[in-house]
Design an enzyme around this catalytic site. Structure first.
Site, PDB file in Angstrom:
ATOM      1  N   GLU A 135     -25.694  18.492  22.925  1.00  0.00           N
ATOM      2  CA  GLU A 135     -25.329  17.542  23.977  1.00  0.00           C
ATOM      3  C   GLU A 135     -24.357  16.542  23.355  1.00  0.00           C
ATOM      4  O   GLU A 135     -24.357  16.362  22.145  1.00  0.00           O
ATOM      5  CB  GLU A 135     -26.574  16.793  24.485  1.00  0.00           C
ATOM      6  CG  GLU A 135     -27.029  15.589  23.629  1.00  0.00           C
ATOM      7  CD  GLU A 135     -27.414  15.937  22.205  1.00  0.00           C
ATOM      8  OE1 GLU A 135     -27.891  17.060  21.968  1.00  0.00           O
ATOM      9  OE2 GLU A 135     -27.239  15.077  21.307  1.00  0.00           O
ATOM     10  N   LYS A 141     -21.328  11.274  12.762  1.00  0.00           N
ATOM     11  CA  LYS A 141     -22.038  12.415  13.346  1.00  0.00           C
ATOM     12  C   LYS A 141     -21.932  13.665  12.480  1.00  0.00           C
ATOM     13  O   LYS A 141     -22.830  14.495  12.476  1.00  0.00           O
ATOM     14  CB  LYS A 141     -21.487  12.709  14.741  1.00  0.00           C
ATOM     15  CG  LYS A 141     -21.688  11.573  15.749  1.00  0.00           C
ATOM     16  CD  LYS A 141     -23.109  11.515  16.258  1.00  0.00           C
ATOM     17  CE  LYS A 141     -23.311  10.406  17.287  1.00  0.00           C
ATOM     18  NZ  LYS A 141     -24.698  10.214  17.669  1.00  0.00           N
ATOM     19  N   SER A 181     -19.396   2.885  12.669  1.00  0.00           N
ATOM     20  CA  SER A 181     -19.871   4.267  12.818  1.00  0.00           C
ATOM     21  C   SER A 181     -18.756   5.249  13.173  1.00  0.00           C
ATOM     22  O   SER A 181     -18.876   6.442  12.916  1.00  0.00           O
ATOM     23  CB  SER A 181     -20.962   4.325  13.882  1.00  0.00           C
ATOM     24  OG  SER A 181     -20.512   3.734  15.087  1.00  0.00           O
TER      25      SER A 181
HETATM   26  C1  LIG Z   1     -18.903   6.419  16.866  1.00  0.00           C
HETATM   27  C2  LIG Z   1     -20.285   6.433  17.397  1.00  0.00           C
HETATM   28  N1  LIG Z   1     -21.135   5.475  16.991  1.00  0.00           N
HETATM   29  C3  LIG Z   1     -22.408   5.420  17.447  1.00  0.00           C
HETATM   30  C4  LIG Z   1     -22.876   6.345  18.366  1.00  0.00           C
HETATM   31  C5  LIG Z   1     -24.272   6.208  18.857  1.00  0.00           C
HETATM   32  O1  LIG Z   1     -25.129   7.185  18.341  1.00  0.00           O
HETATM   33  P1  LIG Z   1     -26.225   6.858  17.263  1.00  0.00           P
HETATM   34  O2  LIG Z   1     -27.038   5.716  17.780  1.00  0.00           O
HETATM   35  O3  LIG Z   1     -26.997   8.116  17.161  1.00  0.00           O
HETATM   36  O4  LIG Z   1     -25.540   6.507  15.980  1.00  0.00           O
HETATM   37  C6  LIG Z   1     -22.022   7.362  18.826  1.00  0.00           C
HETATM   38  C7  LIG Z   1     -22.497   8.353  19.783  1.00  0.00           C
HETATM   39  O5  LIG Z   1     -21.788   9.149  20.302  1.00  0.00           O
HETATM   40  C8  LIG Z   1     -20.689   7.401  18.315  1.00  0.00           C
HETATM   41  O6  LIG Z   1     -19.824   8.337  18.717  1.00  0.00           O
END
Ligand SMILES: Cc1ncc(COP(=O)(O)O)c(C=O)c1O
Length: 394
Positions: A113, A91, A379
């Site tokens: 948000e 993020k 992620s």
């Molecule tokens: C670690 C992590 N991965 C994935 C996501 C999902 O978001 P996005 O689909 O925008 O990557 C989030 C959302 O809060 C997150 O904190």
């Protein structure tokens, strides 16, 4: 002509996207649309963005060859380690970029948000860094299940506003942030955390996250002698880590794209956030996309064990990728994600975020060939989810 997966000049991905906003926001969204590309393509932005990504975030994030997991699944599996970024997830790539754009636009007040709290922490972090006011809307359910992130946001100087409408999760937090934006459109910059919202947000966020696939190209060239994988795998909430993972490969048909959405207790259980499996075309938070809705068009409350994935919409780019069959979308249920998180922890010594665990849960549903080069994006890290993991310890 080959199908285009990037946004068109009107802000659409095929039939998805656009900017369906109340009149009062028209000026701010239009101002952003006219500004973002010019700013992002300027040398001063690129210099500031790249330097912060390098010195502050710690990029490039490693591309790690997961030997034991590769043996288990019979392929060459690499993990793109966004969990190692400052603040613990992908993020921050987006918030660094958008805070620079907000600064350029002379905005002083930042709203955001958040679901899992990762985007909230990443926003509070860049606001501390740039000395900006920061207000984060977060559903009360998420405030409780991600309370460590709430404390971090407060320590960073943000005001966290718990939202008590709906089932008190990401959708409701987003509604409240949009309401705030409508009340203070002139001075406020709405820093959206995913590839959702009205155009130009999905495109802007995808471009800011595309540093992920840019790095994958270089790292694969070094490790495999070719700059593309056979398959990319990422989880999708709104879609930003997936967008970043696939950005430079969307038009490259040699690369298969697998997206993992949250099945919750099961796609047919009524407790799910599997938007692409169940959604019908509708409008949510300013964009035309797949939405989980009832026959009257009312948005249904989503459910997932993962706070970052329980959203009843999906980014318009991903709706188009799925609709045109460019991407394969799998629904991964809560228990499958938990199992996959424990597996990664035991085999590789990496505790993933619950969101990323959904991408890992896809592995057992795919038939690999031993020579397949696969890149899966982790992620975020699992620190924020430890309590949930311990509740489900097997
Ligand atoms: C670690 C992590 N991965 C994935 C996501 C999902 O978001 P996005 O689909 O925008 O990557 C989030 C959302 O809060 C997150 O904190």
């Amino acid at each position: 002509m080959a199908t285009q997966y990037v946004v068109d000049e009107k802000g659409f991905y095929g039939q998805f996207g656009g900017a369906f906003i109340p009149e009062i926001l028209h000026r701010c969204v239009e101002e952003l649309r006219q500004t973002y590309l010019e700013v992002m393509e300027s040398e001063s932005f690129k210099q500031a963005f790249n330097q912060l990504l390098h010195d502050y975030v710690g990029r490039p994030s490693p591309l790690y060859f997961a030997r034991r997991l590769s043996e288990k699944y019979g392929c060459k599996l690499y993990l793109k380690r966004e969990d190692l970024n400052h603040t613990g997830a992908h993020k921050i790539n987006n918030t660094i970029g958008q805070i620079l754009i907000a600064q350029h636009m002379g905005k002083k007040r930042i709203i955001a948000e958040t679901g899992a709290g990762q985007h909230g922490v990443a926003t509070a972090t860049v606001c501390a860094l740039m000395n900006m006011e920061c207000i984060v809307y977060m559903g009360k359910t998420d405030v409780e299940r991600q309370h460590v992130n709430v404390e971090k946001m407060k320590m960073l100087g943000a005001t966290v506003v718990p939202v008590t409408s709906g089932n008190m999760t990401l959708k409701d937090a987003t509604n409240e942030a949009i309401r705030d934006w409508c009340c203070h459109p002139e001075e406020t910059y709405y820093l959206i955390g995913s590839t959702v919202g009205p155009h130009p947000y999905p495109d802007m966020v995808a471009r800011l996250q595309s540093v992920i696939s840019e790095e994958i190209q270089k790292q694969l060239q070094e490790k495999e002698g070719r700059d593309y994988p056979d398959m990319l795998i990422a989880c999708i909430g709104g879609g930003s880590n997936a967008a970043g993972t696939i950005y430079h490969y969307m038009q490259d048909e040699r690369v298969r794209i697998v997206l993992a959405e949250a099945g919750g207790k099961g796609v047919d259980s009524g407790l799910t956030a599997a938007t692409i499996h169940l959604g019908k075309v509708g409008i949510i938070h300013g964009s035309r996309t797949f939405v989980i809705q009832n026959e009257d068009g009312q948005i249904e409350e989503p459910y997932s064990i993962s706070a970052g994935l329980d959203y009843p919409g999906i980014g318009p780019m991903h709706a188009h990728l799925a609709d045109s069959k460019r991407a394969t979308v799998l629904a991964i249920n809560d228990d499958e994600a938990i199992r996959a998180a424990y597996e990664l922890t035991k085999l590789e010594g990496i505790i993933p975020a619950l969101e990323s665990a959904h991408a890992l849960g896809a592995l057992e549903k795919i038939d690999f060939k031993p020579e397949d080069v696969v890149v899966l994006t982790v992620s975020g890290r699992g620190d924020k989810d430890i309590e949930t993991y311990l509740t489900y310890n097997d």
